[in-house]
Each structure stands twice: as C-alpha cells, then as structure tokens.
Design a protein around this motif. Structure first.
Motif, PDB file in Angstrom:
ATOM      1  N   ARG A   1       6.880  54.618  27.400  1.00  0.00           N
ATOM      2  CA  ARG A   1       8.100  55.095  28.054  1.00  0.00           C
ATOM      3  C   ARG A   1       8.922  55.982  27.111  1.00  0.00           C
ATOM      4  NH1 ARG A   1      10.390  49.595  30.995  1.00  0.00           N
ATOM      5  NH2 ARG A   1       8.560  49.247  32.365  1.00  0.00           N
ATOM      6  N   MET A   2       9.642  56.907  27.725  1.00  0.00           N
ATOM      7  CA  MET A   2      10.501  57.801  26.928  1.00  0.00           C
ATOM      8  C   MET A   2      11.635  57.002  26.297  1.00  0.00           C
ATOM      9  SD  MET A   2      12.617  61.183  28.099  1.00  0.00           S
ATOM     10  CE  MET A   2      11.093  61.992  28.563  1.00  0.00           C
ATOM     11  N   GLY A   3      11.765  57.221  25.003  1.00  0.00           N
ATOM     12  CA  GLY A   3      12.801  56.498  24.302  1.00  0.00           C
ATOM     13  C   GLY A   3      14.196  57.056  24.593  1.00  0.00           C
ATOM     14  N   LEU A   4      15.189  56.369  24.111  1.00  0.00           N
ATOM     15  CA  LEU A   4      16.579  56.812  24.280  1.00  0.00           C
ATOM     16  C   LEU A   4      16.830  58.066  23.446  1.00  0.00           C
ATOM     17  CD1 LEU A   4      18.358  53.320  24.076  1.00  0.00           C
ATOM     18  CD2 LEU A   4      17.803  54.674  26.132  1.00  0.00           C
ATOM     19  N   PRO A   5      17.728  58.976  23.942  1.00  0.00           N
ATOM     20  CA  PRO A   5      17.999  60.191  23.149  1.00  0.00           C
ATOM     21  C   PRO A   5      18.640  59.818  21.832  1.00  0.00           C
ATOM     22  CG  PRO A   5      19.573  59.978  24.939  1.00  0.00           C
ATOM     23  CD  PRO A   5      18.522  58.931  25.180  1.00  0.00           C
ATOM     24  N   GLY A   6      18.200  60.530  20.783  1.00  0.00           N
ATOM     25  CA  GLY A   6      18.751  60.289  19.470  1.00  0.00           C
ATOM     26  C   GLY A   6      20.144  60.884  19.318  1.00  0.00           C
ATOM     27  N   SER A   7      20.808  60.503  18.275  1.00  0.00           N
ATOM     28  CA  SER A   7      22.149  61.045  17.995  1.00  0.00           C
ATOM     29  C   SER A   7      22.043  62.476  17.496  1.00  0.00           C
ATOM     30  CB  SER A   7      22.840  60.153  16.948  1.00  0.00           C
ATOM     31  OG  SER A   7      22.068  60.123  15.757  1.00  0.00           O
ATOM     32  N   ASP A   8      23.115  63.227  17.709  1.00  0.00           N
ATOM     33  CA  ASP A   8      23.123  64.638  17.294  1.00  0.00           C
ATOM     34  C   ASP A   8      22.992  64.747  15.792  1.00  0.00           C
ATOM     35  OD1 ASP A   8      23.492  65.281  19.890  1.00  0.00           O
ATOM     36  OD2 ASP A   8      25.677  65.511  19.752  1.00  0.00           O
TER      37      ASP A   8
END
Length: 295
Positions: A61-68
């Motif tokens: 599954r696609m992971g959570l978006p990383g921080s900027d």
C-alpha cells in the motif's frame, strides 16, 4: 537446558525403534549404547552460500506523504529570454507638479494676416488738430431737402438736477425752426441732412457736473466741471454731419454728477443747435431721386 535436549534425543530414538520394528518385523538387530547418547550442540558453522532470489512480492500500500523537505539553493541565472509583446496602455497617471518656466524660445515665422476684428469702444475725443489746406471747389449741385432747408433750435431747462444717463428735457422753447426739437423727449431729430453746429451752456450748483452731447447713442463730447461752492457754468460745442433721422441730445454721463441748476431769477441753462449748410447732390443723384415721382 541439558534436560530438554536429552528428552528430545530419547523421543527421537523411541520413534526410530518403533518404525524399524514395524518395518522389519521378526528380525533382531543390535543398537550400541554409544548411539543412545546425545551430544551437546557444537559451535556454529560457517554461513552457507546465499540462495537464489525469491519471486517479487506484490506492491504494498502507498505510504503516508512525507514531510516537506528544506528549500533548495537558488539555481544559476538563466539566459535572457526573447522580448515579449507590448502590453496594453495603462491608465493615465495623475498630473505632476507644474514645472518651471522654460527659456524663451526664438521668435517663430510671421503668421498670415488675420481677419479684421470688430470695432472697439469709442475712445475719448483727441485734441483739435491743425486746419488743413482748403480743397478745390466742388461741382455745384442741388439740395436734397426740398424748399424748406431750414433747421434751428434754442431751448432752456426749468428743473434742477435731472436723472443720469437719460436725455435731459429742455422744456422751455426759445426757438424751434422746423419743429425738429421735441421738448417731451429732449431730442433733436434731423430732417434736413447736412452739417450742424451744437452748443450748450449749463449752470451748476451744489454738485459736480458731468454732461455730454450724444449722437445716436454715442457720446461725441463730454465736459466735467467741479463744484467749488459757488455757481459755475459748464459749456461745450461741436460740429456734426447728420443724416436724415439722426438724433442729438444732452445727458448726464456719471452717477451723482448731475449738478445742473435752474433759478428763474438768477440763471438759465441753454441747449442750441442749427444747420450750417445742407448736403448737396449731383445732377445724376437729383435725377435719380426725382424719377420715381415723375413716372
């Protein structure tokens, strides 16, 4: 720790004896006691060679978006682009402050002559010039005035302090040849075209006097006499060429300067005018004038 290992060895042996007895039923075999002893685990052997890579697993599954991440450094300045199209004209700005007056430039070329302007206001009468040379005698002609080529009047006033800027009514008639002066209006009306002489002698008292002779609404002469506390006399005279229907009169031309005074026992104020000579006409003009009546 040794007890579990021993139990595992005995259990393995028991299983082995049972299997062998079932397979080789009725046969005798011998098991040495050395084979019944389980040894302790020895030292760890060297690792084996890596096995072949297993098959790829399914996509997770696609992971959570990383921080900027942190902002990167500015890149190098690029090359100058092509000039764009001219934009629309902006709104006019507010007018700026008035600048200083510039240096006077050179005179331009002389322009074309303009149209003749309208006549200006009649100026004050100038000083009387020197008499000119006598001209040559003209051709004798007739008088365009019929048989009554006479016109003269002399009148006096019977009231003091007349109104300003209105014809003064000289209502005492001394002479009115031809009845060309009207005592009700105070005006002389020309009936015989020609050259006329006009004069006035006005007594003033208690006020200054500003009086003028008017020809068809235009001042021809003006006189002013200041009151000195005593009776005084203002006078003026002129010569005018009049056409038929022209009018001449006297009037006060300045407010509160109407010191004209009448005293039946002491003094008179007079206005006089008479024809010097009537206009002459050439024989051709006389014939033109007489032709409508002769037809």
């Amino acid at each position: 720790m040794h007890q579990p290992l021993l139990a595992i060895c005995l259990l393995s042996l028991s299983s082995a004896l049972t299997v062998n007895s079932s397979i080789k039923k009725g046969h005798n075999f011998t098991i040495h006691s050395s084979q019944l002893v389980c040894s302790l685990p020895g030292p760890q052997g060297p690792p084996g060679s890596p096995g072949p890579p297993g098959p790829s697993g399914s996509n997770g599954r696609m992971g959570l978006p990383g921080s900027d991440g942190q902002d990167g450094k500015d890149g190098d300045k690029g090359q100058k682009g092509d000039r764009g199209e001219q934009g629309r004209q902006g709104n006019p700005g507010k007018p700026g402050l008035k600048g200083r007056q510039g240096v006077v430039g050179r005179a331009g070329l002389r322009g074309l002559k303009g149209l003749r302007g309208s006549a200006g206001v009649l100026g004050m009468a100038g000083l009387k010039g020197e008499a000119g040379d006598m001209g040559e005698a003209g051709v004798p002609g007739g008088c365009d005035c019929g048989t009554q080529a006479r016109s003269a009047f002399s009148v006096a006033i019977t009231k003091s302090y007349p109104k300003e800027r209105m014809p003064i009514q000289f209502d005492r008639i001394l002479m009115n040849e031809g009845s060309h002066y009207n005592s009700s209006s105070g005006k002389f009306t020309c009936t015989v075209p020609g050259v006329y002489f006009f004069t006035y002698d006005i007594t003033l008292a208690n006020k200054h006097l500003a009086i003028g002779l008017v020809h068809n609404g235009q001042y021809k002469i003006k006189t002013f006499d200041a009151n000195t506390g005593n009776h005084d006399v203002a006078s003026g005279s002129t010569v005018l060429r009049l056409q038929k229907g022209d009018q001449v009169w006297l009037q006060i031309f300045y407010s509160e300067q109407n010191g004209l005074f009448f005293d039946p026992f002491w003094t008179d104020s007079m206005f006089t005018g008479f024809l010097i000579y009537a206009d002459l006409v050439t024989p051709n003009q006389a014939q033109t004038t007489a032709s409508p009546g002769s037809s």
